[in-house]
Design an enzyme around this catalytic site. Structure first.
Site, PDB file in Angstrom:
ATOM      1  N   GLU A   1      21.232  14.361  11.178  1.00  0.00           N
ATOM      2  CA  GLU A   1      20.913  15.779  11.011  1.00  0.00           C
ATOM      3  C   GLU A   1      19.443  16.105  11.268  1.00  0.00           C
ATOM      4  O   GLU A   1      19.103  17.255  11.514  1.00  0.00           O
ATOM      5  CB  GLU A   1      21.338  16.288   9.641  1.00  0.00           C
TER       6      GLU A   1
ATOM      7  N   GLY B   1       0.600  -7.180  16.740  1.00  0.00           N
ATOM      8  CA  GLY B   1      -0.726  -7.218  16.136  1.00  0.00           C
ATOM      9  C   GLY B   1      -0.756  -6.617  14.747  1.00  0.00           C
ATOM     10  O   GLY B   1      -1.620  -6.954  13.936  1.00  0.00           O
TER      11      GLY B   1
ATOM     12  N   SER C   1       4.893  -4.354  18.525  1.00  0.00           N
ATOM     13  CA  SER C   1       3.442  -4.335  18.294  1.00  0.00           C
ATOM     14  C   SER C   1       3.058  -5.454  17.344  1.00  0.00           C
ATOM     15  O   SER C   1       2.692  -5.217  16.196  1.00  0.00           O
ATOM     16  CB  SER C   1       3.022  -2.983  17.700  1.00  0.00           C
TER      17      SER C   1
ATOM     18  N   ILE D   1       0.827  -1.201   0.000  1.00  0.00           N
ATOM     19  CA  ILE D   1       0.000   0.000   0.000  1.00  0.00           C
ATOM     20  C   ILE D   1       0.868   1.259   0.000  1.00  0.00           C
ATOM     21  O   ILE D   1       0.570   2.246  -0.654  1.00  0.00           O
ATOM     22  CB  ILE D   1      -0.922   0.027   1.254  1.00  0.00           C
TER      23      ILE D   1
END
Length: 184
Positions: free
Chosen positions: A140, A115, A113, A14
């Site tokens: 930077e 999930g 995480s 995506i």
């Protein structure tokens, strides 16, 4: 077959960014039905618990845009492509704090995480920590302020949500357990 395995039927990218990729997967569930999963692919990261000779925890405070606030964290950063986590931890410690160390001990690796993301953080304990002259400069686009906290101060920061991320809270709990076991 793995217990509760979800078989990927289709996977579609995506979004591909500088750090993460977002993909949408269609999966077959263990009961034969299908479902969608949105998954963030991440290159992984490292985090370092560094203690000064005085027993203070080396931390950095920085602004986290996703949270719209500054939080206090242990030195950490993402893995570069093909980079060994040990080398990355040494680099991040120096870039963020100007400290270096004689050696790193790998403590644990954990998913942040699971999930929706595959980010794996490798947590290290720095040994023989010293300030380095002519240390590598910070990235930077990274602005940090270094802090030195006692374990008690770090616990207070957790309670008052100045320390508000899992890797740093985990590090504080690790040090507390070590102290309670008489190992620190």
């Amino acid at each position: 077959m793995k217990k509760f395995e979800e078989k990927t039927i289709e996977s579609k990218e995506i979004f591909k960014g500088k750090i993460i990729t977002l993909q949408e997967d269609i999966v077959e569930l263990p009961n034969g039905k299908t479902s969608k999963r949105e998954i963030i692919k991440h290159p992984g990261a490292v985090a370092v618990i560094a203690l000064t000779e005085e027993g203070k925890i080396v931390m950095v405070e920085q602004y986290r845009k996703a949270l719209e606030r500054s939080i206090v964290e242990i030195p950490a950063g993402k893995l570069e492509p093909g980079e060994d986590p040990y080398d990355s931890a040494m680099r991040e410690l120096e870039e963020e704090t100007s400290y270096t160390c004689g050696a790193l001990e790998h403590l644990i690796s954990f998913y942040t995480s699971p999930g929706f993301a595959d980010e794996l953080v490798h947590l290290y304990l720095a040994k023989d920590v010293v300030l380095k002259e002519n240390a590598r400069p910070a990235d930077e686009d990274e602005f940090v302020e270094m802090l030195h906290l006692s374990l008690e101060e770090a616990q207070e920061y957790v309670l008052h949500q100045k320390i508000y991320d899992a890797k740093t809270a985990y590090a504080v709990q690790y040090l507390l357990i070590q102290k309670l076991q008489g190992k620190r």
